[in-house]
Scaffold this active site. Structure first.
Site, PDB file in Angstrom:
ATOM      1  NE  ARG A  88      52.559  40.505  39.328  1.00  0.00           N
ATOM      2  CZ  ARG A  88      51.660  41.328  39.827  1.00  0.00           C
ATOM      3  NH1 ARG A  88      51.769  41.746  41.074  1.00  0.00           N
ATOM      4  NH2 ARG A  88      50.632  41.725  39.095  1.00  0.00           N
ATOM      5  NE  ARG A  97      48.259  38.308  40.166  1.00  0.00           N
ATOM      6  CZ  ARG A  97      47.134  38.985  40.224  1.00  0.00           C
ATOM      7  NH1 ARG A  97      47.032  40.021  40.980  1.00  0.00           N
ATOM      8  NH2 ARG A  97      46.098  38.644  39.525  1.00  0.00           N
ATOM      9  CG  ASP A 100      49.251  41.747  43.463  1.00  0.00           C
ATOM     10  OD1 ASP A 100      49.967  42.702  43.098  1.00  0.00           O
ATOM     11  OD2 ASP A 100      48.015  41.798  43.489  1.00  0.00           O
ATOM     12  CG  ASP A 102      47.530  45.169  45.545  1.00  0.00           C
ATOM     13  OD1 ASP A 102      48.333  45.537  44.670  1.00  0.00           O
ATOM     14  OD2 ASP A 102      46.626  44.345  45.339  1.00  0.00           O
TER      15      ASP A 102
END
Length: 167
Positions: A88, A97, A100, A102
């Site tokens: 990344r 990307r 990711d 989260d």
């Protein structure tokens, strides 16, 4: 990973739109299992057009329920490390990307730190997050908005199409 008596539950959202997307998602799950904790459940993979900057390939997204002895800040450090290991590069906000990851929810806690806000501040505004999260935790009550994930999804004004992905 050593088991503590008290296990934290964290819901993570993984996503990406570069490379072999489904292989990248599988790799992310493996790395999360090795470094964060036991992946107890995973949603289906969902495909969504890009959010924020539309002129890029569609994303795959998935929500994972992970049991961990790590704190929320330790999880953040670890997932940033995993993203870096997987290639990344943070070049453009909302840009393409490889991966990711989260933190969506951590136990039923509210965390407001300079580097980390939990529940994720945009969770309730994004169908690509709510659809897979509702698959795993429809009855979970958002600790700030006091609505279930199912209610948040029903009231979400985001119109992006979120569809199950089949390889």
């Amino acid at each position: 990973m050593a088991e503590n008596r008290y296990m934290n539950q964290v819901y993570l959202l993984t996503g990406g739109n570069m490379g072999n997307r489904s292989a990248v998602m599988a790799d992310a799950i493996d790395r999360i299992a090795q470094k964060v904790g036991q992946v107890k459940a995973s949603s289906a993979l969902y495909e969504t057009m890009a959010w924020g900057i539309n002129d890029q390939p569609a994303f795959l997204n998935q929500v994972l329920l992970v049991h961990t002895s790590l704190s929320a800040t330790q999880i953040l450090e670890t997932i940033l490390e995993i993203e870096h290991e997987m290639g990344r590069k943070r070049m453009e906000r909302y840009g393409p990307r490889i991966i990711d990851i989260d933190i969506l929810l951590f136990n039923h806690e509210v965390i407001n730190l300079p580097q980390l806000t939990v529940p994720h501040p945009f969770l309730h505004q994004r169908r690509f997050t709510l659809v897979p999260l509702a698959e795993l935790a429809a009855e979970y009550t958002h600790p700030v908005l006091h609505q279930t994930i199912e209610e948040l999804l029903a009231n979400c004004i985001d119109t992006l199409d979120v569809k199950k992905y089949s390889r």
